[in-house]
Design a protein around this motif. Sequence first.
Motif, mmCIF file in Angstrom:
data_model
loop_
_atom_site.group_PDB
_atom_site.id
_atom_site.type_symbol
_atom_site.label_atom_id
_atom_site.label_comp_id
_atom_site.label_asym_id
_atom_site.label_seq_id
_atom_site.Cartn_x
_atom_site.Cartn_y
_atom_site.Cartn_z
ATOM 1 N N ALA A 187 -29.630 48.403 -99.879
ATOM 2 C CA ALA A 187 -28.699 48.723 -98.771
ATOM 3 C C ALA A 187 -29.261 49.444 -97.823
ATOM 4 N N SER A 188 -29.960 50.699 -98.122
ATOM 5 C CA SER A 188 -31.033 51.334 -97.075
ATOM 6 C C SER A 188 -31.828 50.671 -96.471
ATOM 7 N N ARG A 189 -32.479 49.891 -97.221
ATOM 8 C CA ARG A 189 -33.104 48.663 -95.956
ATOM 9 C C ARG A 189 -32.604 47.865 -95.415
ATOM 10 N N GLU A 190 -31.366 47.321 -95.729
ATOM 11 C CA GLU A 190 -30.072 46.738 -95.367
ATOM 12 C C GLU A 190 -29.681 47.332 -93.387
ATOM 13 N N ARG A 191 -29.313 48.789 -94.321
ATOM 14 C CA ARG A 191 -29.219 49.427 -93.092
ATOM 15 C C ARG A 191 -30.333 49.807 -92.015
ATOM 16 N N LEU A 192 -31.679 49.982 -92.089
ATOM 17 C CA LEU A 192 -32.392 50.413 -91.760
ATOM 18 C C LEU A 192 -32.769 49.215 -90.582
ATOM 19 N N GLN A 193 -32.737 47.218 -90.874
ATOM 20 C CA GLN A 193 -33.039 46.506 -90.598
ATOM 21 C C GLN A 193 -31.740 46.352 -89.569
ATOM 22 N N LEU A 194 -30.380 46.982 -89.782
ATOM 23 C CA LEU A 194 -29.664 46.710 -88.618
ATOM 24 C C LEU A 194 -29.625 47.602 -87.265
ATOM 25 N N ASP A 215 -21.449 42.148 -81.525
ATOM 26 C CA ASP A 215 -21.994 41.627 -81.714
ATOM 27 C C ASP A 215 -23.068 42.016 -83.657
ATOM 28 N N VAL A 216 -23.816 43.056 -83.015
ATOM 29 C CA VAL A 216 -24.351 43.007 -83.779
ATOM 30 C C VAL A 216 -23.758 44.158 -85.259
ATOM 31 N N CYS A 217 -22.706 43.803 -85.161
ATOM 32 C CA CYS A 217 -21.584 44.434 -86.164
ATOM 33 C C CYS A 217 -21.420 43.554 -87.129
ATOM 34 N N VAL A 218 -21.287 42.545 -86.529
ATOM 35 C CA VAL A 218 -19.994 41.586 -87.447
ATOM 36 C C VAL A 218 -21.123 40.429 -87.664
ATOM 37 N N PRO A 219 -21.721 40.349 -88.574
ATOM 38 C CA PRO A 219 -20.373 40.736 -90.109
ATOM 39 C C PRO A 219 -20.875 41.466 -90.728
ATOM 40 N N ALA A 220 -22.224 42.109 -90.747
ATOM 41 C CA ALA A 220 -23.345 43.160 -91.311
ATOM 42 C C ALA A 220 -22.480 44.277 -91.717
ATOM 43 N N PRO A 240 -19.172 56.550 -96.501
ATOM 44 C CA PRO A 240 -19.589 57.517 -95.472
ATOM 45 C C PRO A 240 -21.499 57.575 -95.096
ATOM 46 N N ASP A 241 -21.753 56.465 -95.523
ATOM 47 C CA ASP A 241 -23.147 55.500 -95.226
ATOM 48 C C ASP A 241 -22.689 54.833 -93.827
ATOM 49 N N ASP A 242 -21.829 54.151 -94.468
ATOM 50 C CA ASP A 242 -21.693 53.336 -93.035
ATOM 51 C C ASP A 242 -20.817 53.710 -92.257
ATOM 52 N N LEU A 255 -21.872 57.334 -91.283
ATOM 53 C CA LEU A 255 -23.235 57.135 -90.215
ATOM 54 C C LEU A 255 -24.329 56.191 -89.055
ATOM 55 N N LEU A 256 -23.939 54.612 -90.279
ATOM 56 C CA LEU A 256 -24.903 53.519 -89.524
ATOM 57 C C LEU A 256 -24.051 53.201 -88.614
ATOM 58 N N ALA A 257 -22.993 53.325 -87.957
ATOM 59 C CA ALA A 257 -22.039 52.891 -87.270
ATOM 60 C C ALA A 257 -22.075 53.803 -86.344
ATOM 61 N N GLU A 258 -22.247 54.740 -87.084
ATOM 62 C CA GLU A 258 -22.329 56.259 -85.626
ATOM 63 C C GLU A 258 -23.685 56.234 -84.959
ATOM 64 N N GLU A 259 -24.325 55.200 -85.144
ATOM 65 C CA GLU A 259 -26.731 55.495 -84.984
ATOM 66 C C GLU A 259 -26.505 53.949 -84.424
ATOM 67 N N ILE A 260 -25.738 53.278 -84.432
ATOM 68 C CA ILE A 260 -25.537 51.950 -84.004
ATOM 69 C C ILE A 260 -24.916 52.097 -82.441
ATOM 70 N N THR A 261 -23.852 52.710 -82.754
ATOM 71 C CA THR A 261 -22.789 53.334 -81.226
ATOM 72 C C THR A 261 -23.437 53.863 -80.062
ATOM 73 N N ALA A 262 -24.043 54.855 -80.805
ATOM 74 C CA ALA A 262 -24.821 56.222 -79.731
ATOM 75 C C ALA A 262 -26.026 55.183 -79.272
ATOM 76 N N ARG A 263 -26.907 54.227 -80.027
ATOM 77 C CA ARG A 263 -27.905 53.955 -79.278
ATOM 78 C C ARG A 263 -26.904 52.686 -77.811
ATOM 79 N N ALA A 264 -25.729 52.451 -78.465
ATOM 80 C CA ALA A 264 -25.316 51.239 -77.867
ATOM 81 C C ALA A 264 -24.322 51.735 -77.292
ATOM 82 N N ALA A 265 -24.084 53.343 -77.342
ATOM 83 C CA ALA A 265 -23.592 54.353 -75.808
ATOM 84 C C ALA A 265 -24.273 54.397 -74.499
ATOM 85 N N VAL A 266 -25.206 55.077 -74.663
ATOM 86 C CA VAL A 266 -27.116 54.856 -73.807
ATOM 87 C C VAL A 266 -27.437 53.715 -73.358
ATOM 88 N N CYS A 267 -27.487 52.533 -73.798
ATOM 89 C CA CYS A 267 -26.997 51.530 -73.277
ATOM 90 C C CYS A 267 -26.175 51.443 -71.766
#
Length: 791
Positions: free
Chosen positions: A229-236, A259-264, A394-396, A398-410
């Motif tokens: 799961a950790s590797r999958e999160r890093l890949q995502l 698109d990135v968040c579905v269905p991962a 909780p891991d989900d 953290l992952l969603a916040e990380e992805i959203t933070a990257r998208a927010a800058v873009c």
Amino acid sequence: MSPVYPFDEADTARAVLDREGTVTEWSEGARRLLGWKAEEVVGRPAAELIQGQPPAVHPPHWNGRVTLRHRAGHTVTVWLLVHHRQPASGGTGDWLAVTPLADDRPRQADDPLEHAGLTQSPCAVAIYDERLRLHRINDAMAEVIGLPEERVRGLRLPEISGGRLDGEEIERRLHRVLTTGRGDERAYVPVGVHGRVTAWLTRMAPITDAAGRARGVCVAVHDFTEQFASRERLQLVNEASVRIGTTLDITRTAQELADVCVPALADFVSVDLLDPPEPTGDPAAGPVTAPVALRRAAHQSVNPGSPEAVLKPGQRDVYPAASPQADSLLAGRAIVATVPSGDLAQWLTWDKARMERVREYGVHSTMAVPILARGATLGVAVLTRFRRPDPFTPDDVLLAEEITARAAVCIDNARRYSRERETALALQRSLLPQSLPRTAALDAASRYLPAARSGVGGDWFDVIPLSGMRVAMVVGDVVGRGIQAAATMGRLRTAVRTLADIDLAPDELLTHLDDLVVRLSSEAGGESSTAAVGATCLYAVYDPVSRRCTLARAGHPPPVMQPPGGRPRQVDLPAGPPLGLGGLPFESAEIELPEGTVLTLYTDGLIESRERGVYAAHALLCDALAASSASLDETCDRILHTLLPTGGASDDVALLLARTQGLPASRVATWDIPADPALVAPIRKQAVVQLDRWGLPDASFTAELVVSELVTNAIRYGTHPIRLRLIHDTATLICEVSDTSHTAPHLRRAKTWDEGGRGLLLVAQLTQRWGSRHTADGKTIWAEIALLDDV
């Protein structure tokens, strides 16, 4: 006997039932257990073989004791393992029922299978014999498969798994280990158990006897779900950094986030953004207050067409304080809510449409993540689960916040870019001519298209009326993009018009313009070492009297000319260096343009693209010009449609088309004037007579005074030879007096007792405009008299 695994299958009693409970397959082991042959059982309901009430069996599998009827009349009680199997091509599937038969083979004391001490191992271990049937498992493996050893001993792996763990693939690996004697330590097998992903790392090794012959296979299984799961999160996260922000378009970036968040990570994701309240496009300053108005930017779903969405992209909705969207924006962090807990009850009661979607698709969990960048709140992303049964962890979060933070800058970068692009585009359009002047020398049409996927550049075009009914045409391109390029373009366009007003030759005009660009680059370099200014330019002057055109270019693409009835061709014109290099010469070329010739001027954005080369683009341009058109505007549109891609050009495009017109010789009158003041009166009378021939008696008085004053000044202050020329069209009468002196006249204020100094002032008051221009032989003083009241 299996053709792949040549082992006796009679040691397992196996039957396959369809969805109605009818027996479709019956193994030899089943015949051994109950005495019924396959032809006696296949096609009959399985319930007829069960003593008493059949057990309630539900997917995906079931196990328990069942009393069966033997063909001889007695009953047999067995432990039965039942799996529901899904077909690869879809459909309802079938049921596999298996039970092991007693192994009546004699056991040997030196059997290596009996001496594999496994029961105390913390690792999940299984021993398969040389028939690939389960011989032993330890407690850890029994816990993994959820069945005790006595219930599954003697079964093959596909019979134990029932479709889980990809049993057939693992059995093929077991067979290779058994036949080759080499171990197998390949990777892992991720499987879904009760909707949750579990990852197993399998290692296989042959079990050999004293002679070295493989007698079985030992399988060790390690649960590394957390590592997987950790590797999958890093890949995502890595995938998000690559896929999100590929363009500077806000809507596209929001769609990439969904698109990135579905269905991962979720089954449905919506991205809603705040409308900027400021005219500058900046988000609102300060904290967000409820209710919150958001506009749908994008959404994505595991279901085609996103039927779960209540809003369509572009639609606006208001979210109250009880909604996940508002709660997360007010809190400034991710908010997880579940339907069973009642977290969404208040909001869903208020929003009937969303309540219907929740019930229809079985939504059970949502996670709202605010989109924050550089201290500003941009919007919110809502992730929803309904197909995946597990709630957000909780891991989900953290992952969603990380992805959203990257998208927010873009998204913020795209917002800033869009704001600058709109500003630069507005400045660009305000600096370009709103309409082209109507002249007797030519008909003109133009187009300007900003780049579709990059910043606005500094392309410009212009048509400038000159004296003597001549007209100048200019097309230029400033290096760079954005507001700075647009502002530089405005300065260069103004400079060209100023230099054109003093009637400089094209090569001289480009020389002065080059000096200006060098100065601008020097000024910009003082502020930033990377702010160098450069440009290309093409300048042409057409004379409808002589029907000749003088052109010069500074690193710009040459124009294309199409004579009446002829094939379009590129004008052979010296290239010249780009503007801003300083000190390099420019050359002019003069060509004859028959009346009706179409001259095409353009910037490089029209012909340069990744899809084709420049020569191919020139060929397409010539083909588009050669096609018949009702108007120049239609030709412009056809050229753009032919050469530019559907999504727009990657660079700015400026296009100017001009169809030349010639002035008939009957509308031009010329006199050579001797240097004798006494001849001014006869020349004046000849001019009046010529106006009468042209049918312009109303202009005679003004023309007589202008001719008298200009000719007198030329005789008194100029140098012989002297020439008078009258030119007229429908709206204007032009008086020109030329001599070989290079001294330019100028207006001055005459004193009360001065005998002269009032002539040019009188000319300026009586005419529409006047001026002088230098020629190769001297100078020409000219004045224009309006023939129409509204001109």
